[in-house]
Design a protein around this motif. Structure first.
Motif, PDB file in Angstrom:
ATOM      1  N   LYS A 806     -34.349  20.160 -15.439  1.00  0.00           N
ATOM      2  CA  LYS A 806     -34.887  19.051 -14.638  1.00  0.00           C
ATOM      3  C   LYS A 806     -34.528  19.160 -13.165  1.00  0.00           C
ATOM      4  CE  LYS A 806     -35.554  15.769 -18.396  1.00  0.00           C
ATOM      5  NZ  LYS A 806     -35.227  14.434 -18.968  1.00  0.00           N
ATOM      6  N   PRO A 807     -33.261  19.525 -12.790  1.00  0.00           N
ATOM      7  CA  PRO A 807     -32.990  19.713 -11.350  1.00  0.00           C
ATOM      8  C   PRO A 807     -33.829  20.812 -10.721  1.00  0.00           C
ATOM      9  CG  PRO A 807     -30.944  19.462 -12.567  1.00  0.00           C
ATOM     10  CD  PRO A 807     -32.030  19.587 -13.593  1.00  0.00           C
ATOM     11  N   ILE A 809     -36.812  21.596 -11.623  1.00  0.00           N
ATOM     12  CA  ILE A 809     -38.162  21.037 -11.453  1.00  0.00           C
ATOM     13  C   ILE A 809     -38.218  20.188 -10.193  1.00  0.00           C
ATOM     14  CG2 ILE A 809     -39.868  19.450 -12.433  1.00  0.00           C
ATOM     15  CD1 ILE A 809     -38.948  20.334 -15.207  1.00  0.00           C
ATOM     16  N   ASP A 810     -37.169  19.371  -9.976  1.00  0.00           N
ATOM     17  CA  ASP A 810     -37.135  18.534  -8.781  1.00  0.00           C
ATOM     18  C   ASP A 810     -37.152  19.384  -7.513  1.00  0.00           C
ATOM     19  OD1 ASP A 810     -37.054  16.294 -10.361  1.00  0.00           O
ATOM     20  OD2 ASP A 810     -34.859  16.153 -10.361  1.00  0.00           O
ATOM     21  N   LEU A 811     -36.483  20.537  -7.576  1.00  0.00           N
ATOM     22  CA  LEU A 811     -36.446  21.441  -6.427  1.00  0.00           C
ATOM     23  C   LEU A 811     -37.696  22.322  -6.329  1.00  0.00           C
ATOM     24  CD1 LEU A 811     -32.722  22.629  -6.713  1.00  0.00           C
ATOM     25  CD2 LEU A 811     -33.678  21.072  -4.991  1.00  0.00           C
ATOM     26  N   LYS A 812     -38.577  22.201  -7.331  1.00  0.00           N
ATOM     27  CA  LYS A 812     -39.779  23.036  -7.431  1.00  0.00           C
ATOM     28  C   LYS A 812     -39.433  24.529  -7.421  1.00  0.00           C
ATOM     29  CE  LYS A 812     -42.952  19.640  -5.492  1.00  0.00           C
ATOM     30  NZ  LYS A 812     -44.046  19.362  -4.534  1.00  0.00           N
ATOM     31  N   PRO A 844     -45.371  22.163 -12.109  1.00  0.00           N
ATOM     32  CA  PRO A 844     -44.263  21.802 -12.992  1.00  0.00           C
ATOM     33  C   PRO A 844     -44.639  21.946 -14.460  1.00  0.00           C
ATOM     34  CG  PRO A 844     -45.269  19.843 -12.061  1.00  0.00           C
ATOM     35  CD  PRO A 844     -45.881  21.006 -11.348  1.00  0.00           C
TER      36      PRO A 844
END
Length: 1021
Positions: A806-807, A809-812, A844
């Motif tokens: 998940k982190p 994904i947040d950072l792409k 994502p």
């Protein structure tokens, strides 16, 4: 015609009228001549590659030495050996058989000098294997029942041949008495199409026309032989036709009776019916049409009256309704009185096939008038089909000017719902029912009939149109109406020229039509497949209500067919493992190579746009707008898609019931919604057609085509494969469709693979099951296409915990995530989806969200986000160029996100007329420059050299660092340079000059080699 065999090297000679057809195989198998087998034991790869290749040459008999050949012509009697016709090559289970007509009886005589023969005996001889040679003498015993052998012995021989000989089922099938041929004219055409030569009443040969292949039942066997014949000179073609080396057979009914026209003027009355065999899928039973408009139960019937003064001829056609339809194939529906018609394609797709059907009829007959005998009771299944048929006719006539294919014309239709009671009351009498005739008189007069004056050698009249009689199954009612029309035409035509027809002609005319009905019904109903429950029903019920139903739409999906059905599929070349025979000779090979070199002269490439998307909709029918899915604004779609391919997973809720009986309601919802969106929002406002849809369980495939591109689409064929619960459940599996866009073969696949984080190996096995198990006609699989797009919920996961995923994904940081993607690793290792390509993922993970939100799974299971939804592609010559790969993050009603891909495909468009003319020019030029090539065949026993250079699989093994295939015998690679290794006594040892320029093509005065002393001087300086 006689047949000779040379056992080693194995070759056949077919001899007739002073000419011979030499037939050889490049790699025959010898089981009874082991000394020669050892001599011929070569590269197995080459043998496999050339298994379907045959070398043929047409030569004058006087050039041949027959001393090594033995006569194996079957005996027609004790003193006479004879073959009646060569019907071509049959390829079954890697063996190639030569088929011959060995016995026949005269069935009809359209004229005094021209006969139609009914086939009563056929034999096959194996070309590339001597394993069955011991049966040749047994075959000869079976030819005639007049033989001196006891009946029991003959039966034993037949049983032995049937059990041992792979081609025996086709041999028996062709000998059943429903196949016909003629040695004087092309039986697949009618009198008006053949025409009359000015110097005689001889008919023309036109069997190579694409239209007439619909009635050529041995087309699979003779297609290459026809091409061979067409490449001969005009003189050689005429000689070839007179030899019987190319015999066309058709299936149906033919009969001639003697009668009188008026007074003492004798006449021959002939009725000929020909069944069509070109439809993809079931040829008989309760089915509609295929993509090319060919229908089940299609029959063309011709009535001919011949006297010494004139020839009269008239043609009528019939067949099932030419749209996509079928009966509900569940036993419950078939046994009930409330049967149901289902429509597997959209109205637009049916309309296109409908148009192709009538285009073909208009091209042949100029005009078509439909006689519609379907029930008008709209509450019955036949009435519902009638209503659909009328809607298609109405739509066709209202939109004639908008059509993108064919010529402009309208379809006239007369509704004539004849009751069964009227048929029984009237029967096949010599007089027509008065209540029907007035309805038909006007179109009958408009069409006329063919009249040819033999003495004056000119046409008094020609048939200007055709009646297309339509009933539910194209059998009893259609035959009855055809008889009425035929008799009325005869009465009006002869009255018009002032001839009073003898009543005997009408009596015999009615009898012929009655016999025609009985015969066509018999040979048609023999192919209708019944279930055990249906067979248990009463005889009356079975006769009236039980028709053919196959478990799948295409012949490749038939389960447990009858023996005759299997034999028919073999004859037509429609078994999964059948491939056609390829004929070769030096001229043929030369022409093919030159055509390939000059392909730009007859072919061009066209770029088309394809939109593909996969979406696991979690059993939801979303009512809101989906424009952003199909036309995402961030990609600024400026041109309309030519092809739209949508793959759904979980289109229905995956309950136990859905795994058995698939509910199509949701699929129909999405099909309608997507089409409306495409029509409404595409930038150029084109209309789209739902060309093909398929579904198993929750997996569905929808294929839409831009309407104006339909003319380029052909050979549409679908298939399915379950993988859930070891192949028994449809919760997992795949749906695929194969089609041709111009001359480019495309395959699209939608699949749903095994779920679960750790089930990587099971997903790999699912892939293997689908790639091997999804088959199309001619034994083609997914990879046997020019372009493949495979999408779906593949269920491959990311091998990291939620705390890390998940982190990222947040950072792409999708590149980092992709390193742990299970599918990425599988593809990198060459395991699942080898040779497929996938564009870089810059979106994502598309799974798993809470429904209706953009939040990843917050349930108790806390599933790790993953790119489960993927779109891959593979193409030959890299004709696919991907422009977009993305997901639609704002479509949030499901726990998945739709993934989209936009491709540009470069499809090949071939002008067949230019290609054919170029081939003919190349052929003639070769003959003029190289002369006669018969010596190649007359002086070489080993003829495999003729095809070695065109077999890709016949190439040597690939090179290594040590062994190079271009070196003799695969010896280690070496190089010798004279200046270095061939020193004579007194010479100084030389080495390569280090001052040579790096570019070998650069001009220099430096010597290539110098001595060691010269090198030292260079270094010191």
């Amino acid at each position: 015609m006689k047949l000779y065999l040379n056992e080693t090297p194995r070759s056949f000679l077919l001899v007739s009228n002073g000419y011979a057809l030499i037939i050889r195989h490049p790699s025959p198998t010898y089981k009874h001549h082991h000394h020669y087998l050892h001599h011929r034991n070569g590269n197995s790869n080459k043998d496999s590659a050339s298994s379907n290749k045959v070398i043929v040459e047409f030569v004058r008999l006087e050039l041949l030495n027959l001393s090594s050949y033995k006569d194996i012509t079957p005996r027609k009697s004790r003193s006479n050996k004879q073959l009646l016709g060569f019907i071509g090559f049959l390829n079954v289970k890697s063996n190639i058989y030569l088929g011959f007509i060995t016995s026949s009886t005269t069935a009809a005589s359209p004229t005094i000098d021209h006969k139609i023969n009914q086939i009563t005996g056929v034999d096959f001889y194996c070309l590339n294997n001597d394993e069955f040679d011991h049966l040749i003498n047994d075959n000869q015993l079976q030819l005639h029942q007049q033989s001196q052998q006891p009946q029991q012995q003959l039966n034993n021989v037949e049983e032995r041949i049937t059990s041992e000989y792979p081609a025996a089922s086709v041999r028996k099938f062709l000998s059943l008495g429903c196949f016909y041929y003629s040695t004087e004219f092309d039986i697949t055409s009618n009198v008006q199409e053949r025409g009359f030569l000015h110097d005689s009443l001889k008919f023309k040969l036109i069997a190579d026309s694409s239209y007439f292949t619909r009635f050529t039942w041995n087309s699979f066997m003779i297609s290459e032989l026809m091409e061979f014949r067409n490449r001969l000179s005009i003189f050689e073609q005429n000689v070839f036709d007179n030899t019987g080396f190319l015999t066309v057979i058709t299936r149906g009914y033919a009969q001639t009776v003697n009668t009188k026209v008026k007074g003492d003027e004798d006449a021959l009355l002939t009725l000929i019916s020909k069944q069509s065999c070109i439809k993809n899928g079931p040829l008989f039973g309760d089915w509609g049409c295929d993509d090319n408009g060919a229908v089940s139960n299609y029959v063309e019937t011709e009535v001919i009256i011949y006297t010494e003064k004139f020839v009269f001829a008239y043609v009528i056609v019939r067949g099932n309704v030419p749209i996509y339809w079928e009966l509900d194939n569940s036993q419950k529906k078939l046994l009930s009185k409330n049967k149901k018609i289902t429509y597997p394609r959209s109205f637009e797709a049916s309309q296109h096939a409908f148009t192709r059907h009538f285009d073909r009829l208009v091209n042949q007959f100029s005009e078509v008038h439909v006689i519609n005998a379907l029930s008008e009771n709209f509450k019955s299944y036949k009435g519902q089909l009638n209503d659909s048929y009328r809607q298609h006719i109405k739509h066709f006539n209202e939109h004639t000017d908008e059509r993108v294919t064919g010529t402009s014309y309208t379809i006239n239709c007369t509704n004539l719902p004849i009751s069964t009671s009227l048929m029984k009351k009237v029967g096949y009498n010599s007089s027509n029912p008065y209540e029907i005739v007035p309805v038909l008189v006007d179109p009958i007069i408009n069409f006329g009939a063919l009249f040819y004056d033999i003495n004056k050698k000119h046409y008094t009249g020609k048939q200007l149109g055709v009646f297309r009689v339509n009933s539910f199954d194209g059998l009893n009612k259609a035959n009855f109406i055809s008889k009425i029309i035929s008799q009325e035409v005869i009465e009006l035509a002869f009255r018009d020229i002032g001839i009073q027809v003898d009543p005997d002609l009408y009596i015999k005319h009615a009898k012929l039509w009655q016999e025609n009905e009985e015969h066509i019904n018999k040979i048609t109903l023999n192919f209708l497949t019944y279930s055990s429950k249906l067979q248990a029903s009463s005889a009356a019920s079975t006769k009236n209500s039980v028709k053919s139903h196959f478990t799948k739409k295409y012949l490749s999906g038939v389960v447990d067919p009858k023996a005759n059905e299997t034999a028919m599929l073999k004859l037509l070349g429609r078994l999964q493992d059948q491939v056609s025979v390829t004929l070769h000779n030096p001229i043929h090979d030369y022409v093919i190579k030159e055509l390939n070199k000059r392909s730009k002269e007859y072919s061009s490439f066209k770029n088309i746009k394809l939109f593909a998307s996969t979406f696991n909709v979690n059993g939801t029918c979303h009512e809101e707008d989906v424009k952003e899915w199909l036309f995402p604004s961030k990609h600024n779609i400026q041109t309309s898609y030519d092809i739209v391919f949508i793959g759904f997973q979980e289109i229905v809720e995956l309950t136990a019931g859905q795994m058995v009986n698939t509910d199509t309601v949701n699929r129909l919802f999405w099909e309608k919604k997507i089409k409306l969106t495409l029509d409404q929002y595409n930038p150029e406002k084109f209309k789209y057609v739902s060309l093909w849809t398929g579904q198993i369980g929750g997996i569905a495939l929808l294929l839409f085509i831009k309407e104006k591109e339909l003319k380029n689409i052909s050979n549409v064929e679908g298939n399915y494969k379950k993988t859930g619960l070891g192949g028994y459940s449809a919760n997992k599996g795949g749906v695929a469709v194969s089609f041709s866009y111009a001359n480019t073969d495309i395959c699209l696949v939608s699949s749903h693979l095994a779920a679960g984080l750790s089930n990587v190996e099971e997903r790999h096995q699912n892939y293997k099951t689908l790639v091997k198990g999804i088959k199309f006609s001619k034994n083609r699989n997914i990879k046997d296409h020019d372009a493949v797009i495979w999408l779906g919920d593949f269920n491959f996961r990311i091998g990291l915990p939620n705390e890390q995923v998940k982190p990222l994904i947040d950072l792409k940081n999708f590149n980092k995530l992709f390193e742990y993607d299970q599918l990425n690793k599988q593809m990198a290792n060459g395991e699942t989806f080898p040779f497929f390509d996938e564009m870089e993922i810059k979106f994502p993970p598309t799974y798993k969200y809470d429904n209706g939100t953009k939040v990843y799974d917050t349930s108790e299971k806390q599933r790790i986000p993953a790119w489960t939804d993927r779109i891959l592609n593979m193409s030959r010559k890299k004709i696919i160029k991907q422009e977009v790969y993305d997901c639609c993050e704002d479509i949030i009603f499901s726990d998945h996100r739709p993934v989209i891909a936009i491709y540009q495909l470069s499809v090949n468009v071939i002008n067949e007329n230019i290609r054919k003319n170029l081939a003919l020019d190349l052929y003639e030029n070769y003959r003029k420059s190289m002369g006669d090539i018969n010596d190649l065949f007359l002086t070489n026993n080993d003829v495999s050299f003729l095809i070695n250079d065109i077999d890709d699989q016949a190439l040597p093994p690939p090179s290594s660092d040590v062994h190079k295939w271009w070196l003799e015998g695969g010896k280690p690679a070496k190089i010798q340079i004279g200046a270095l290794s061939n020193k004579e006594e007194g010479d100084l040892e030389k080495i390569i000059n280090p001052r040579l320029p790096n570019n070998p093509f650069e001009t220099t005065e430096e010597p290539e080699f110098i001595t060691r002393g010269q090198l030292m001087n260079l270094l010191n300086n």
